[in-house]
Design a protein around this motif. Structure first.
Motif, PDB file in Angstrom:
ATOM      1  N   SER A 170       0.855  -1.304   0.055  1.00  0.00           N
ATOM      2  CA  SER A 170       0.137   0.004  -0.075  1.00  0.00           C
ATOM      3  C   SER A 170       0.755   1.178  -0.050  1.00  0.00           C
ATOM      4  CB  SER A 170      -0.902   0.033   1.318  1.00  0.00           C
ATOM      5  OG  SER A 170      -1.551  -1.333   1.545  1.00  0.00           O
ATOM      6  N   GLN A 171       0.422   2.149  -0.638  1.00  0.00           N
ATOM      7  CA  GLN A 171       1.027   3.495  -0.746  1.00  0.00           C
ATOM      8  C   GLN A 171      -0.071   4.674  -0.794  1.00  0.00           C
ATOM      9  OE1 GLN A 171       3.328   5.223  -4.162  1.00  0.00           O
ATOM     10  NE2 GLN A 171       5.120   5.392  -2.848  1.00  0.00           N
ATOM     11  N   ILE A 172      -0.258   5.218   0.275  1.00  0.00           N
ATOM     12  CA  ILE A 172      -1.640   6.383   0.481  1.00  0.00           C
ATOM     13  C   ILE A 172      -1.121   7.601   0.793  1.00  0.00           C
ATOM     14  CG2 ILE A 172      -3.709   6.567   1.547  1.00  0.00           C
ATOM     15  CD1 ILE A 172      -3.820   3.583   2.036  1.00  0.00           C
ATOM     16  N   ALA A 173      -1.706   8.545  -0.075  1.00  0.00           N
ATOM     17  CA  ALA A 173      -1.397   9.976   0.318  1.00  0.00           C
ATOM     18  C   ALA A 173      -2.694  10.415   1.208  1.00  0.00           C
ATOM     19  CB  ALA A 173      -1.125  10.745  -0.772  1.00  0.00           C
ATOM     20  N   PHE A 174      -2.455  11.239   2.115  1.00  0.00           N
ATOM     21  CA  PHE A 174      -3.362  11.655   2.849  1.00  0.00           C
ATOM     22  C   PHE A 174      -3.343  13.255   3.521  1.00  0.00           C
ATOM     23  CE2 PHE A 174      -0.898   9.721   6.252  1.00  0.00           C
ATOM     24  CZ  PHE A 174      -1.004  10.366   7.350  1.00  0.00           C
ATOM     25  N   GLY A 175      -4.486  13.624   3.869  1.00  0.00           N
ATOM     26  CA  GLY A 175      -4.564  15.063   4.527  1.00  0.00           C
ATOM     27  C   GLY A 175      -5.887  15.656   4.625  1.00  0.00           C
ATOM     28  N   SER A 176      -5.947  16.599   5.379  1.00  0.00           N
ATOM     29  CA  SER A 176      -7.320  17.289   5.489  1.00  0.00           C
ATOM     30  C   SER A 176      -7.132  18.901   5.533  1.00  0.00           C
ATOM     31  CB  SER A 176      -7.848  17.067   6.782  1.00  0.00           C
ATOM     32  OG  SER A 176      -7.212  17.610   7.981  1.00  0.00           O
ATOM     33  N   SER A 219      -5.613  11.070  10.520  1.00  0.00           N
ATOM     34  CA  SER A 219      -6.563  12.037  10.917  1.00  0.00           C
ATOM     35  C   SER A 219      -5.943  13.271  10.296  1.00  0.00           C
ATOM     36  CB  SER A 219      -6.784  11.922  12.340  1.00  0.00           C
ATOM     37  OG  SER A 219      -7.282  10.856  12.939  1.00  0.00           O
ATOM     38  N   GLY A 220      -6.800  14.144  10.605  1.00  0.00           N
ATOM     39  CA  GLY A 220      -6.646  15.746  10.322  1.00  0.00           C
ATOM     40  C   GLY A 220      -7.042  16.609  11.124  1.00  0.00           C
ATOM     41  N   ASP A 221      -7.760  17.770  10.624  1.00  0.00           N
ATOM     42  CA  ASP A 221      -8.836  18.747  11.576  1.00  0.00           C
ATOM     43  C   ASP A 221      -8.069  19.710  12.213  1.00  0.00           C
ATOM     44  OD1 ASP A 221     -11.516  19.418  12.697  1.00  0.00           O
ATOM     45  OD2 ASP A 221     -10.111  18.963  14.506  1.00  0.00           O
ATOM     46  N   VAL A 222      -6.852  19.527  13.002  1.00  0.00           N
ATOM     47  CA  VAL A 222      -6.226  20.147  14.339  1.00  0.00           C
ATOM     48  C   VAL A 222      -5.468  21.362  13.753  1.00  0.00           C
ATOM     49  CG1 VAL A 222      -6.839  18.468  15.941  1.00  0.00           C
ATOM     50  CG2 VAL A 222      -4.603  18.208  14.617  1.00  0.00           C
ATOM     51  N   HIS A 223      -4.946  21.222  12.275  1.00  0.00           N
ATOM     52  CA  HIS A 223      -4.085  22.267  11.637  1.00  0.00           C
ATOM     53  C   HIS A 223      -2.646  22.398  12.215  1.00  0.00           C
ATOM     54  CE1 HIS A 223      -7.497  24.503   9.492  1.00  0.00           C
ATOM     55  NE2 HIS A 223      -8.261  23.732  10.309  1.00  0.00           N
ATOM     56  N   SER A 240     -11.674  11.877  10.585  1.00  0.00           N
ATOM     57  CA  SER A 240     -11.200  13.075  10.426  1.00  0.00           C
ATOM     58  C   SER A 240     -10.576  13.819  11.756  1.00  0.00           C
ATOM     59  CB  SER A 240     -12.186  13.800   9.889  1.00  0.00           C
ATOM     60  OG  SER A 240     -13.400  14.130  10.754  1.00  0.00           O
ATOM     61  N   LEU A 241     -11.274  13.532  12.773  1.00  0.00           N
ATOM     62  CA  LEU A 241     -10.865  13.734  14.147  1.00  0.00           C
ATOM     63  C   LEU A 241      -9.803  13.007  14.712  1.00  0.00           C
ATOM     64  CD1 LEU A 241     -14.271  14.683  15.485  1.00  0.00           C
ATOM     65  CD2 LEU A 241     -12.626  16.256  14.418  1.00  0.00           C
ATOM     66  N   PRO A 242      -8.342  13.431  15.229  1.00  0.00           N
ATOM     67  CA  PRO A 242      -7.554  12.766  15.997  1.00  0.00           C
ATOM     68  C   PRO A 242      -8.179  11.958  16.834  1.00  0.00           C
ATOM     69  CG  PRO A 242      -6.533  14.742  15.544  1.00  0.00           C
ATOM     70  CD  PRO A 242      -8.079  14.939  15.254  1.00  0.00           C
ATOM     71  N   PHE A 243      -8.092  10.535  17.028  1.00  0.00           N
ATOM     72  CA  PHE A 243      -8.357   9.624  17.948  1.00  0.00           C
ATOM     73  C   PHE A 243      -7.323   9.991  19.453  1.00  0.00           C
ATOM     74  CE2 PHE A 243      -8.255   5.649  20.231  1.00  0.00           C
ATOM     75  CZ  PHE A 243      -9.430   5.595  20.644  1.00  0.00           C
ATOM     76  N   LEU A 244      -6.134  10.068  18.901  1.00  0.00           N
ATOM     77  CA  LEU A 244      -5.092  10.157  20.235  1.00  0.00           C
ATOM     78  C   LEU A 244      -4.635  11.663  19.967  1.00  0.00           C
ATOM     79  CD1 LEU A 244      -3.358   6.916  20.170  1.00  0.00           C
ATOM     80  CD2 LEU A 244      -4.906   7.509  21.610  1.00  0.00           C
ATOM     81  N   LEU A 245      -5.362  12.651  20.635  1.00  0.00           N
ATOM     82  CA  LEU A 245      -4.916  14.069  20.700  1.00  0.00           C
ATOM     83  C   LEU A 245      -3.635  13.945  21.603  1.00  0.00           C
ATOM     84  CD1 LEU A 245      -8.002  15.927  21.372  1.00  0.00           C
ATOM     85  CD2 LEU A 245      -6.766  16.157  19.174  1.00  0.00           C
ATOM     86  N   PRO A 246      -2.800  15.092  21.472  1.00  0.00           N
ATOM     87  CA  PRO A 246      -1.833  15.215  22.515  1.00  0.00           C
ATOM     88  C   PRO A 246      -2.361  15.168  23.761  1.00  0.00           C
ATOM     89  CG  PRO A 246      -1.410  16.691  20.925  1.00  0.00           C
ATOM     90  CD  PRO A 246      -2.637  16.129  20.631  1.00  0.00           C
ATOM     91  N   LEU A 247      -1.799  14.411  24.804  1.00  0.00           N
ATOM     92  CA  LEU A 247      -2.216  14.027  25.853  1.00  0.00           C
ATOM     93  C   LEU A 247      -2.749  14.998  26.632  1.00  0.00           C
ATOM     94  CD1 LEU A 247      -2.876  11.188  27.354  1.00  0.00           C
ATOM     95  CD2 LEU A 247      -0.853  11.332  28.481  1.00  0.00           C
TER      96      LEU A 247
END
Length: 556
Positions: free
Chosen positions: A99-105, A430-434, A353-360
């Motif tokens: 697999s080779q997948i490009a991603f972003g938001s 994920s993306g969303d948080v900029h 789209s929303l990070p499952f693991l945000l910075p703690l």
């Protein structure tokens, strides 16, 4: 003579032997795709006076690379004979190919000139497209867009000019989008520049929405939803947003089998003998129902590649906002996710789209805010908690603790081998948080559990908000946030995690590659050289390999 082709061709779902090609046209017509000596055709269907077609190409050879052209009523409309870009091709999947997948938001649509680059940064997707076109970057197997492909609530000058041409911009909803016609124009702005249009014609794409596809904080809470429903314009907005999303984004996510079972596609096919094939009323009613009854339709989907399972989650429509059962995934969606989370492959990728693991630190703050907004500290604090949630976008997975705890347990079971042979990684994309980063769960045994974030593609945070994001996410925010969460009786996360790489705030496209030595993720940005604003160079920002064997991640 103007082209009858408005948008596209966009290469959407592709497997070993088939491909889906999506277009928007000026009027009702017959669209055909030609590969070698064969051709496939589809008649357009109409929505609110706009015309679309999805051509289903089949019978291709696995692992083949085939140039194609598109005709409308017998006239070749793609490729443009004067184009400087390489031929558009369909590349089918090859057995055994990793697999080779490009991603972003998060990508705004402003001009690719000095002014646009100054205010919004260089478009990393365009930089990536130019590098692929010039042969300086391999063409990925897929482009995965993780939300905010269009901004319905924060519009550009070009979009506002279109709005002014048809209604009073000083009347609600003002500079925000109102109806399907405005969504159609917004998608045209997003997908019509030359480099990105070429890239989307030859790289398969998969997509999922986030809040700005509809509106900031979309479905953050029941209070938020009631506030929107009390306006004079929200109903038309949500219906137009979901209807246009089905046409422009979701339809192409579906495999031929899934598409054949889709209720709206069945409506298109049932009207095969209707000259106009007008889907307007049916699609609007469908979108209205999806909003009022989220369990009636699934926007999430799953794809299996060679050694990789990709699960793309709807984290917006599928929410349960009932205070007593609050969840980022409703029961039906969680059951579906549970069924698809299985081992037996090299990698399990969960795209949300929303990070499952945000910075703690930020995770603890959001969990605390949910608790007080739900009344843990009384009515007055609940009012404050709700305002904080909306004001600071505290509505990620951490702010839906029921769902976070359930998904964490499921991911751990997969990683521990309780759901079939354990994969090398369970990786959340994920993306969303900029801002972008890579985090990993602290584990001694079993599969790695990883969070990779790529955001934004083109919409950077102002510098003072970058500082705020770092303060809220790292350093003293972690123990202080944990103390606040404990004071509101929030349960501890089932595991701890730490940031392995990042954060960084460039406009980025990330590339994920399944290699023999592990899962490699590389973030790229665009850099203008010698004042050539329209042809930025692609530059690596960071690279990290999550090894197949359990030892430290290797970064550069």
């Amino acid at each position: 003579m103007p082209s009858p082709l408005i948008l596209g061709p966009m290469l959407r779902y592709v497997d070993e032997t088939s491909a889906s090609i999506w277009v928007e046209t000026q009027s009702e017509c017959l669209v055909s795709a030609h590969v070698g000596g064969r051709s496939w055709e589809a008649r357009t269907f109409a929505v609110h006076g706009h015309h679309y077609a999805l051509v289903e190409v089949d019978g291709l050879e696995p692992g083949s690379v085939s140039p194609y052209r598109v005709e409308i009523d017998g006239r070749t409309v793609w490729p443009d004979p004067g184009s400087d870009y390489p031929a558009s091709v369909i590349t089918t999947r090859a057995p055994g190919h990793p697999s080779q997948i490009a991603f972003g938001s998060c990508r705004t649509s402003v001009p690719h000139d000095r002014s646009g680059n100054r205010t919004h940064g260089v478009d990393s997707l365009r930089s990536f497209a130019l590098a692929v076109a010039d042969g300086r970057q391999d063409r990925p197997e897929m482009l995965l867009f993780l939300g905010d492909q269009v901004y319905a609530d924060s519009t550009t000058k070009a979009m506002q000019a279109f709005i002014r041409s048809r209604r009073d911009i000083h009347e609600p909803p003002g500079k925000e989008l109102k109806d399907f016609e405005e969504y159609a124009h917004l998608y045209r702005l997003a997908w019509s520049d030359d480099a990105n249009r070429w890239l989307l014609s030859c790289v398969p794409t998969a997509m999922i929405f986030d809040d700005h596809d509809i509106r900031d904080d979309w479905n953050a809470s029941l209070d938020w939803k009631k506030k929107m429903q009390a306006t004079t314009w929200w109903h038309e907005r949500i219906v137009a947003g979901l209807a246009s999303y089905w046409v422009y984004q979701h339809l192409g996510n579906l495999s031929p089998r899934e598409r054949a079972a889709d209720e709206m596609w069945q409506t298109v096919c049932a009207r095969r003998d209707d000259a106009s094939r007008d889907l307007t009323d049916a699609l609007d009613a469908f979108a209205d129902r999806c909003d009022s009854d989220p369990s009636s339709y699934r926007w999430s989907y799953s794809r299996d590649f060679e050694g990789t399972r990709l699960i793309v989650l709807d984290s917006r429509v599928a929410r349960d906002l009932t205070p007593s059962d609050r969840g980022l995934l409703n029961d039906r969606e969680l059951t579906w996710f549970d069924e698809h989370m299985q081992g037996g492959c090299r990698h399990v990728l969960v795209a949300t789209s929303l990070p499952f693991l945000l910075p703690l630190g930020l995770h603890h703050v959001e969990a605390w805010d949910e608790a007080i907004a739900q009344g843990a500290w009384g009515r007055a604090a609940a009012w404050v908690g709700e305002r904080l949630r909306r004001g600071f976008d505290l509505e990620h997975w951490a702010a839906f603790q029921n769902s976070f705890q359930a998904v964490a347990a499921i991911a751990t079971e997969v990683a521990d081998g309780d759901r079939g042979p354990s994969p090398q990684t369970v990786t959340f994309l994920s993306g969303d948080v900029h801002f972008s980063y890579l985090a990993e769960v602290e584990r001694q045994h079993g599969s790695r559990i990883v969070q990779a974030v790529c955001s934004p593609m083109r919409n950077p945070l102002p510098r003072f908000l970058r500082w705020f994001s770092v303060v809220m996410s790292y350093g003293a925010a972690t123990p202080l946030g944990a103390a606040a969460a404990h004071s509101a009786k929030v349960p501890d996360p089932p595991f701890r995690w730490k940031t392995v790489k990042g954060p960084w705030f460039d406009n980025n496209v990330a590339l994920l590659e399944d290699r023999p030595d592990g899962l490699t993720m590389t973030w790229h940005t665009g850099v203008v050289e010698d004042g050539d604003e329209s042809r930025p160079r692609l530059e690596e920002v960071a690279s990290i390999t999550v090894p197949a064997k359990r030892d430290s991640a290797v970064s550069s």
